[in-house]
Write an enzyme that holds these catalytic residues in place. Structure first.
Site: not given
Length: 465
Positions: A6, A33-34, A121, A123, A179, A321
């Site tokens: 929102g 997607c899903y 996708h 993203e 990482d 990453k």
């Protein structure tokens, strides 16, 4: 994946958590997607298996919509697909706003232009202008202001670590990769010498990896560093094991055992810090009720055995990453440490296909060193997300100096990506591949054939195992 928000908030989740109540109260929703399947089912539409699947590249044809504001409608847009189903019947009050070669409804929108579903996708880096699609939803539909910065995240994370840890000591499982290096810097900034970095040489590291990690972290300010050579322990445990999941679990088990031993040497240690990222979580855990399945186990995910009596600290767990690298740059870490290619937790154990031995690891290390050396010298290394060599459990006949050989096959892999969730193979010039192949065959005893992997993710994974 679903984005929902929102005017005051936007959140992203790895598994659908949309409820009918959210739809009823009119919260803007973008099902990806899903999430598009769930949105379709909740609102009375129907999804069915497709006769032909869509994995990888596809061309999207769009129509007018707030989601595609700023785009040329009717012009094909390259996107990244990963599905084997399609919308058979749209929910009442929805219309298709994009199509692809195998999806008559590759994107849909409600009549009030507040609820959206996309079968591709946006993203991932391989969807062109996907960030603009997401920005349209976040800013134009949800009305959110772009006021989040990595600097503010850093401040919040330092405060969170201090609050979590208190006066306890922390052990960091340090690999020397991007990482764990960023986690080390974060701990140094947050709690200083309350943290001890323990680097384990597991015998399946890259060429001169242990020496390079030790050289960097022994001079690292504000944190304690310990080096443990456990190569024999890991390799003995891996002897005779060929199944990839078994190898991963053995690496994870021995890793925990080593840390259990090390934890007794650090007085007051109550926490184990790890460089777990969001893709590790997504690929390792099937959330309750969600559609994702375990793709591979990851020894950084899932907590620690109760016998260690330690709690898990994963400050990067919700980052990808590229965000980790941005965080590292915010803390002033050197470029060469931040832009090293990712390396799997189980190391060469999942790049030596079949049984893992010291000798086979040495052969692979030599081939991998040549490949990376050539990529650096030709300027391709920094354009690639991840590159490495794989030693196959396959021998082929060759001829060297009029002598018949029967030696191993080496596969080379190089991909482009931003977060590791999807990837496309990198189109290396022929002359670079030729030089890599020539050098590997001539300089590495035990390899007489080199092949190049041109598979994308999906349907493949980046690592072979």
């Amino acid at each position: 994946m679903i984005l929902s928000g929102g005017p005051a908030s936007v959140y992203a989740e790895g598994a659908p958590r949309l409820t009918r109540e959210q739809v009823d109260i009119g919260v803007p929703v973008l099902g990806i997607c899903y999430g598009m399947q769930l949105l379709t089912d909740l609102l009375g539409g129907e999804v069915e298996p497709a006769a032909e699947r869509e994995f990888g590249r596809a061309d999207l044809t769009m129509s007018d919509s707030r989601l595609f504001e700023g785009f040329e409608t009717g012009e094909p847009l390259p996107v990244w697909m990963s599905h084997g189903d399609r919308v058979k019947r749209l929910p009442p009050g929805f219309g298709a706003i994009a199509t692809s070669g195998n999806s008559p409804c590759a994107a849909m929108a409600s009549a009030d232009d507040r609820f959206f579903g996309v079968q591709f996708h946006p993203e991932v880096v391989h969807t062109r202008r996907g960030d603009e699609i997401l920005a349209n939803f976040v800013h134009r539909v949800c009305g959110c202001e772009p006021n989040w910065t990595m600097g503010s995240f850093l401040d919040e994370m330092k405060a969170s670590i201090r609050a979590q840890v208190g006066s306890d000591r922390v052990i960091l499982g340090l690999s020397g990769g991007v990482d764990s290096t960023v986690v080390a810097a974060l701990l140094a900034r947050s709690i200083g010498r309350q943290a001890t970095c323990i680097f384990v040489d597991n015998g399946v590291l890259r060429w001169r990896e242990a020496a390079e990690v030790c050289a960097f972290f022994e001079d690292f300010e504000g944190i304690d560093f310990v080096h443990i050579d456990a190569a024999d322990r890991f390799l003995d445990a891996l002897a005779g094991v060929s199944e990839p999941e078994a190898k991963r679990k053995i690496i994870g088990r021995v890793f925990v055992e080593v840390f259990e031993d090390a934890s007794h040497q650090v007085e007051g240690a109550r926490w184990l810090a790890q460089g777990t990222l969001y893709p590790d979580v997504i690929e390792s855990v099937s959330p309750g009720g969600g559609p994702s399945v375990t793709i591979k186990s990851h020894h950084n995910v899932g907590g620690l055995p109760e016998r260690m009596s330690m709690k898990l600290l994963e400050p990067l767990r919700e980052l990808f990453k590229d965000e980790v690298r941005t965080l590292g740059a915010e803390m002033g870490l050197p470029h060469e440490r931040l832009w090293r290619h990712p390396f799997p937790g189980p190391g060469l154990a999942v790049r030596v296909l079949g049984e893992v031995t010291r000798e086979r690891c040495d052969v692979l290390r030599a081939a991998d060193r040549i490949f990376i050396e050539e990529l650096r010298q030709t300027g391709h290394y920094d354009r690639i997300w991840q590159a490495f060599a794989v030693l196959l459990p396959v021998k082929t006949v060759g001829v060297m100096g009029d002598v018949r050989t029967y030696e191993n096959v080496c596969a080379l892999r190089a991909v482009t990506s931003t977060d590791g969730m999807t990837a496309d193979w990198y189109d290396l010039p022929r002359d670079v591949l030729a030089r890599c192949s020539n050098r590997i065959i001539n300089e590495v005893r035990g390899i007489n054939r080199v092949v190049y992997d041109i598979s994308s993710k999906p349907p493949g994974t980046i690592e072979w195992e």
